[in-house]
Design a protein around this motif. Structure first.
Motif, PDB file in Angstrom:
ATOM      1  N   GLN A  21     -26.758  22.024  -8.767  1.00  0.00           N
ATOM      2  CA  GLN A  21     -25.991  22.697  -7.723  1.00  0.00           C
ATOM      3  C   GLN A  21     -24.996  21.759  -7.047  1.00  0.00           C
ATOM      4  N   GLN A  22     -25.134  20.463  -7.271  1.00  0.00           N
ATOM      5  CA  GLN A  22     -24.237  19.510  -6.632  1.00  0.00           C
ATOM      6  C   GLN A  22     -22.861  19.548  -7.300  1.00  0.00           C
ATOM      7  N   ALA A  23     -21.836  19.557  -6.464  1.00  0.00           N
ATOM      8  CA  ALA A  23     -20.469  19.780  -6.946  1.00  0.00           C
ATOM      9  C   ALA A  23     -19.982  18.709  -7.904  1.00  0.00           C
ATOM     10  N   ASP A  24     -20.485  17.490  -7.766  1.00  0.00           N
ATOM     11  CA  ASP A  24     -19.986  16.401  -8.614  1.00  0.00           C
ATOM     12  C   ASP A  24     -20.881  16.134  -9.827  1.00  0.00           C
ATOM     13  N   VAL A  25     -21.809  17.043 -10.089  1.00  0.00           N
ATOM     14  CA  VAL A  25     -22.671  16.926 -11.271  1.00  0.00           C
ATOM     15  C   VAL A  25     -22.281  18.012 -12.267  1.00  0.00           C
ATOM     16  N   THR A  26     -21.891  17.600 -13.466  1.00  0.00           N
ATOM     17  CA  THR A  26     -21.453  18.540 -14.505  1.00  0.00           C
ATOM     18  C   THR A  26     -22.458  18.552 -15.651  1.00  0.00           C
ATOM     19  N   LEU A  27     -22.963  19.731 -15.985  1.00  0.00           N
ATOM     20  CA  LEU A  27     -23.901  19.860 -17.097  1.00  0.00           C
ATOM     21  C   LEU A  27     -23.137  19.808 -18.418  1.00  0.00           C
ATOM     22  N   VAL A  28     -23.564  18.911 -19.291  1.00  0.00           N
ATOM     23  CA  VAL A  28     -22.936  18.756 -20.610  1.00  0.00           C
ATOM     24  C   VAL A  28     -23.805  19.387 -21.697  1.00  0.00           C
ATOM     25  N   LYS A  29     -25.107  19.204 -21.575  1.00  0.00           N
ATOM     26  CA  LYS A  29     -26.011  19.646 -22.626  1.00  0.00           C
ATOM     27  C   LYS A  29     -27.374  19.952 -22.028  1.00  0.00           C
ATOM     28  N   ILE A  58     -19.114   9.767 -16.346  1.00  0.00           N
ATOM     29  CA  ILE A  58     -20.050   9.076 -17.238  1.00  0.00           C
ATOM     30  C   ILE A  58     -21.294   9.929 -17.473  1.00  0.00           C
ATOM     31  N   PRO A  59     -21.721  10.090 -18.739  1.00  0.00           N
ATOM     32  CA  PRO A  59     -22.914  10.896 -19.032  1.00  0.00           C
ATOM     33  C   PRO A  59     -24.210  10.133 -18.783  1.00  0.00           C
ATOM     34  N   VAL A  60     -25.206  10.870 -18.334  1.00  0.00           N
ATOM     35  CA  VAL A  60     -26.553  10.339 -18.145  1.00  0.00           C
ATOM     36  C   VAL A  60     -27.534  11.355 -18.718  1.00  0.00           C
ATOM     37  N   SER A  85     -40.665  19.118 -22.871  1.00  0.00           N
ATOM     38  CA  SER A  85     -39.867  18.418 -21.867  1.00  0.00           C
ATOM     39  C   SER A  85     -38.551  19.163 -21.732  1.00  0.00           C
ATOM     40  N   LEU A  86     -37.913  19.025 -20.588  1.00  0.00           N
ATOM     41  CA  LEU A  86     -36.594  19.609 -20.378  1.00  0.00           C
ATOM     42  C   LEU A  86     -35.567  18.485 -20.443  1.00  0.00           C
ATOM     43  N   HIS A  87     -34.636  18.582 -21.385  1.00  0.00           N
ATOM     44  CA  HIS A  87     -33.630  17.544 -21.582  1.00  0.00           C
ATOM     45  C   HIS A  87     -32.275  18.025 -21.054  1.00  0.00           C
ATOM     46  N   LEU A  88     -31.671  17.210 -20.220  1.00  0.00           N
ATOM     47  CA  LEU A  88     -30.332  17.486 -19.712  1.00  0.00           C
ATOM     48  C   LEU A  88     -29.440  16.291 -19.974  1.00  0.00           C
ATOM     49  N   VAL A  89     -28.171  16.558 -20.207  1.00  0.00           N
ATOM     50  CA  VAL A  89     -27.146  15.512 -20.140  1.00  0.00           C
ATOM     51  C   VAL A  89     -26.149  15.973 -19.100  1.00  0.00           C
ATOM     52  N   VAL A  90     -25.957  15.150 -18.076  1.00  0.00           N
ATOM     53  CA  VAL A  90     -24.994  15.477 -17.022  1.00  0.00           C
ATOM     54  C   VAL A  90     -23.955  14.366 -16.946  1.00  0.00           C
ATOM     55  N   LYS A  91     -22.809  14.713 -16.398  1.00  0.00           N
ATOM     56  CA  LYS A  91     -21.785  13.706 -16.122  1.00  0.00           C
ATOM     57  C   LYS A  91     -21.582  13.605 -14.623  1.00  0.00           C
ATOM     58  N   VAL A  92     -21.425  12.356 -14.158  1.00  0.00           N
ATOM     59  CA  VAL A  92     -21.149  12.113 -12.740  1.00  0.00           C
ATOM     60  C   VAL A  92     -19.946  11.183 -12.636  1.00  0.00           C
ATOM     61  N   PRO A  93     -19.159  11.314 -11.575  1.00  0.00           N
ATOM     62  CA  PRO A  93     -17.994  10.439 -11.418  1.00  0.00           C
ATOM     63  C   PRO A  93     -18.402   9.045 -10.939  1.00  0.00           C
ATOM     64  N   ILE A  94     -17.827   8.033 -11.572  1.00  0.00           N
ATOM     65  CA  ILE A  94     -18.025   6.644 -11.157  1.00  0.00           C
ATOM     66  C   ILE A  94     -16.670   6.126 -10.687  1.00  0.00           C
ATOM     67  N   PHE A  95     -16.623   5.692  -9.440  1.00  0.00           N
ATOM     68  CA  PHE A  95     -15.360   5.252  -8.844  1.00  0.00           C
ATOM     69  C   PHE A  95     -15.215   3.745  -9.024  1.00  0.00           C
ATOM     70  N   LEU A  96     -14.253   3.364  -9.838  1.00  0.00           N
ATOM     71  CA  LEU A  96     -13.968   1.959 -10.089  1.00  0.00           C
ATOM     72  C   LEU A  96     -12.802   1.511  -9.213  1.00  0.00           C
ATOM     73  N   TYR A 135     -22.313   2.349 -17.072  1.00  0.00           N
ATOM     74  CA  TYR A 135     -23.410   3.291 -17.323  1.00  0.00           C
ATOM     75  C   TYR A 135     -24.593   3.007 -16.406  1.00  0.00           C
ATOM     76  N   ASN A 136     -24.811   1.742 -16.103  1.00  0.00           N
ATOM     77  CA  ASN A 136     -25.852   1.389 -15.150  1.00  0.00           C
ATOM     78  C   ASN A 136     -25.529   1.978 -13.770  1.00  0.00           C
ATOM     79  N   GLY A 137     -24.247   1.949 -13.414  1.00  0.00           N
ATOM     80  CA  GLY A 137     -23.825   2.538 -12.152  1.00  0.00           C
ATOM     81  C   GLY A 137     -24.062   4.035 -12.116  1.00  0.00           C
ATOM     82  N   ALA A 138     -23.768   4.717 -13.230  1.00  0.00           N
ATOM     83  CA  ALA A 138     -23.997   6.167 -13.307  1.00  0.00           C
ATOM     84  C   ALA A 138     -25.477   6.492 -13.168  1.00  0.00           C
ATOM     85  N   MET A 139     -26.299   5.667 -13.785  1.00  0.00           N
ATOM     86  CA  MET A 139     -27.744   5.870 -13.700  1.00  0.00           C
ATOM     87  C   MET A 139     -28.223   5.720 -12.258  1.00  0.00           C
ATOM     88  N   LYS A 140     -27.668   4.743 -11.539  1.00  0.00           N
ATOM     89  CA  LYS A 140     -28.044   4.539 -10.136  1.00  0.00           C
ATOM     90  C   LYS A 140     -27.602   5.724  -9.278  1.00  0.00           C
TER      91      LYS A 140
END
Length: 229
Positions: free
Chosen positions: A128-136, A169-171, A151-162, A43-48
């Motif tokens: 607009q970025q292809a690897d960013v998915t809006l969840v909420k 992972i959601p952020v 405030s505007l609240h978003l939850v997005v998911k981004v791919p983390i390559f292990l 999750y720290n990686g997703a945040m970065k």
């Protein structure tokens, strides 16, 4: 230019007690602690990843529009205790698996913008970025909370390559203006630190301030737009 209040994102210090907190019936505390530590790192990686995207977008916007939409960024990883409390609140099992499946705000970024329209400009560029998915999405600017919170609240998911897999992972991202941020800071103090008996009076005053700040921000945006023209 991004102004960071914290120069480094630190993972919460994990203890043996945290391992016991998320220990399932099929594993020992040490195994649970390792799984928890691995989860926090992911999750720290997703945040970065999201933070890097925001910084690049801010730089690009400054180049093309002659001003930075982002005033500064703030980051945090939810503590194991806070994650546990949230799972308990919703009657969910205290396991790492449940946390990863149901808690969407383990990783959080607060984006403080300069002007009201910057909030939506940053949102649009990011989504607009292809690897960013809006969840909420919850827009508390368009429809403020009863206490005046905006405030505007978003939850997005981004791919983390292990090393052997890729995980989405959601952020959680909170976007707000400087004015909204210092209002929210004072409201937080009222809720969690105030011991005065005049809480209701202060709440009413804060609601009035929220309305005044919203009107002021619209006027300031109008002035800026005319100056830029």
């Amino acid at each position: 230019m991004i102004i960071e209040r914290k120069s480094k994102v630190n993972l919460p210090d994990l203890t043996e007690q945290d391992g016991h907190l998320f220990q399932s019936s099929r594993e020992d505390a040490r195994t649970s602690l390792i799984k928890l530590a691995q989860t926090m790192q992911i999750y720290n990686g997703a945040m970065k990843v999201v933070s890097a995207k925001l910084e690049l977008l801010d730089d690009e916007f400054q180049f093309s529009n002659k001003h930075n939409p982002i005033h500064h960024l703030e980051y945090r990883i939810k503590s194991p205790l806070s994650i546990g409390k949230k799972l308990q609140k919703y009657g969910l099992p205290l396991t790492v698996e449940a946390a990863r499946e149901r808690v969407l705000d383990i990783a959080g970024i607060r984006v403080i913008c300069n002007f009201l329209d910057d909030v939506y400009a940053v949102e649009k560029m990011l989504l607009q970025q292809a690897d960013v998915t809006l969840v909420k999405r919850k827009d508390y600017i368009e429809q403020a909370k009863e206490n005046g919170y905006r405030s505007l609240h978003l939850v997005v998911k981004v791919p983390i390559f292990l090393s052997g897999s890729t995980e989405e992972i959601p952020v959680e991202i909170q976007l707000r203006t400087v004015a909204m941020d210092y209002w929210a800071s004072l409201e937080h103090m009222l809720r969690y630190k105030n011991k005065d008996s005049n809480t209701q009076q202060y709440a009413a005053m804060l609601l009035d301030c929220a309305t005044t700040l919203a009107d002021t921000e619209k006027k300031m945006l109008h002035i800026r737009e005319h100056i830029e023209e």
